[in-house]
Design an enzyme around this catalytic site. Sequence first.
Site, PDB file in Angstrom:
ATOM      1  NE  ARG A   1       5.529   4.354  -4.714  1.00 33.37           N
ATOM      2  CZ  ARG A   1       4.367   3.871  -5.577  1.00 33.37           C
ATOM      3  NH1 ARG A   1       3.966   2.822  -5.664  1.00 33.37           N
ATOM      4  NH2 ARG A   1       3.975   4.726  -6.491  1.00 33.37           N
TER       5      ARG A   1
ATOM      6  CG  ASP B   1      -2.365  10.402  11.588  1.00 36.50           C
ATOM      7  OD1 ASP B   1      -3.613  10.842  11.536  1.00 36.50           O
ATOM      8  OD2 ASP B   1      -1.687  10.160  10.791  1.00 36.50           O
TER       9      ASP B   1
ATOM     10  N   GLY C   1       0.927  -1.107   0.114  1.00 36.65           N
ATOM     11  CA  GLY C   1       0.227   0.016   0.274  1.00 36.65           C
ATOM     12  C   GLY C   1       0.808   1.069  -0.054  1.00 36.65           C
TER      13      GLY C   1
ATOM     14  N   GLY D   1       1.064   5.243   1.548  1.00 38.72           N
ATOM     15  CA  GLY D   1       0.670   6.265   2.466  1.00 38.72           C
ATOM     16  C   GLY D   1       1.173   7.584   1.911  1.00 38.72           C
TER      17      GLY D   1
END
Length: 459
Positions: A63, A173, A57, A59
Site C-alpha cells: 500500500r 514494467d 492506493g 499495488g
Amino acid sequence: MGYLSCNGESAVSICDPHNYKYNPRRSKKRRPALLRVFKYDELAAATNGFSAGNFLGKGSHGRVYKAVLDGGKLLAAVKRTAIASASQVDNEIEILSRVRHRYMVNLIGYCVDQRRKTKLLVVEYMPNGTLHDHLHSRSSSPFSWNQRIKHALQIATAVHALHSAETPVIHRDIKSSNILIDGEGNARLADFGLALIGHVDDEHLKATPPAGTMGYLDPSYLAPADLTAKSDVFSFGILLFEIVSGRDAIDLNYSPPCVVDWAVPLVKRGEYGAVCDSRIGNRPSSAVIRRLVVMAARCVRSTAEKRPDMSEVVECLKTVRKMSQESPVWSRLRRRTENKPENVFVSEEKDEINVRGGSKKKMNKVSSVITEDDTVPEQAPIRRRNRVMRSRSVGAMGGARVGPDPNDVVEDNINREVTTIRALVERERTVKTTAMMKLSKSRSVGIVRSHKTVSLKLY
Ligand SMILES: Nc1ncnc2c1ncn2[C@@H]1O[C@H](COP(=O)(O)OP(=O)(O)OP(=O)(O)O)[C@@H](O)[C@H]1O
C-alpha cells in the site's frame, strides 16, 4: 558516492559508488540527492499511523500512503510493501538510489521496518493520479491530445535516459498505471521494483527470469537471455497505443481484447484515425496521428531488433509535439518548403524494400506517396479493401505470442499505403464524405468501453 550525468532533458544522474572518480568541478555543479534514512516512528507520524485518510492506493506489492514531513515542507509517498516483496523493495532502492530523472518518481529515502523485516520506500509525492486513471476513468475528463503527446514524450525521454545511462537500466514494467502525474501536470515514470541495472550481458541480468505485466510484456522476452532494452520499447508501444486510443492494453469488452490485435490491423490498413480516442475533440492533423500510430506499431513488432530504439522514439515524439502545436496552414507550408517525407519509418521502409529486392524507383515512390498523404484532409476516406488480417490470441508467457505479428506491419503497410493512397490520389474527388463518416464510425464509435482489464504480474 559517484555521480555521472549527461546534459539536457535526457540527463540521468547515477550515484555509483563502484565506478566513481572524484571530479571537483562536476561534484560542485550537481550533487546527487543524498538518501534520507527515516525512522519508522517518523513515517508513522507523517502518515497519521498509515491511516485510511492518507491512503493513496494499493499495488500488487503493498500500500502507498501520503506522508507530510519536515513540518509540512515535504510531501512524500510512502510505499509499505508486503514481506514477500522485500527483495523487490531492495531492488527498487538499489536502482533509484543510483538513478534520478525529472520525468521519474525519484527516491527521497527509505526506512527499515525492524518488526516486519522490510523496508519502506519514501518517494516524491505525485498529487494528480496515474496516467491509467486519466485515460480510462469515466469520472475525470480525459486528457487532451496536447497532454497525451506531451506525456508520451516525457515518458519516452525518461526511458531513453535509463537505456542510455552509463550503467543502463531496463524498467521492465512500463504501463500506464506506473506513470504518475506530478503537480505541474508532467508524467513521471514510477515503480522500479522489476527494473534491472547493468549491461545485458552481465551475469546477474542473464540469470534474472523474465517479468512484466500481461498486456505490456514483450512476446520475444521468454528467457533471461532474451532481455534487451527493446522489451521496454515494446511496452512503450503498447502504452502509446493506449494513449492514442484511450483503450486499455487488454480489455475483455473489446474484440479482439488485446490493443495490439485491434490497433495494428487498423494501422496496416492505413486507417490511422480509427485508432484515435473518439471521446476527445480537436484531433491533431492526420500526419500527427499517423506518426504516432505508426511509431506505436513499430515499437510492438515481434522481432526485437526491428523495433526502433528509444532515441528514435524520442525524436519522433519531439517532432510530433512540434507539429501538433503548429497551425494546419503553417504545417502544410512547412512540409512543402522542406519538401521531404514526413513518415517516421521512411528510412526503415527503404531498407526493407531493398532487402526484398525493390528498386530505387520503388523507394522513391514510397516517399512521394507518403508526402501526398500529408495533404490528405483529416479522416481521409481510405477504403477498406485489404481485409487480410486475422485476429490472434492474447499471448502469455511461456512461448505464446502476445498480439499479432507486428513484424508484418511495416512491410504490409508500405504495400497498403502505396496501393491505398495511390487509389486515393487517383480517385480523391470521387469518394464521398458520407461514406467516409460511416466507415470511421463503424470502427471507432459504438463499441462498449469498460474498465475491466486483465492485469497480471508475472515473476
Ligand atoms: N509517488 C506517488 N504519489 C502519489 N500516489 C502514488 C505514488 N506512488 C503510488 N501511488 C498510488 O498508489 C497506487 C499503488 O501504487 P504501486 O506502485 O504500489 O502499485 P501499481 O503500480 O499501481 O501496481 P503494481 O504494483 O501492480 O504495478 C498507485 O496506483 C497510485 O494511485
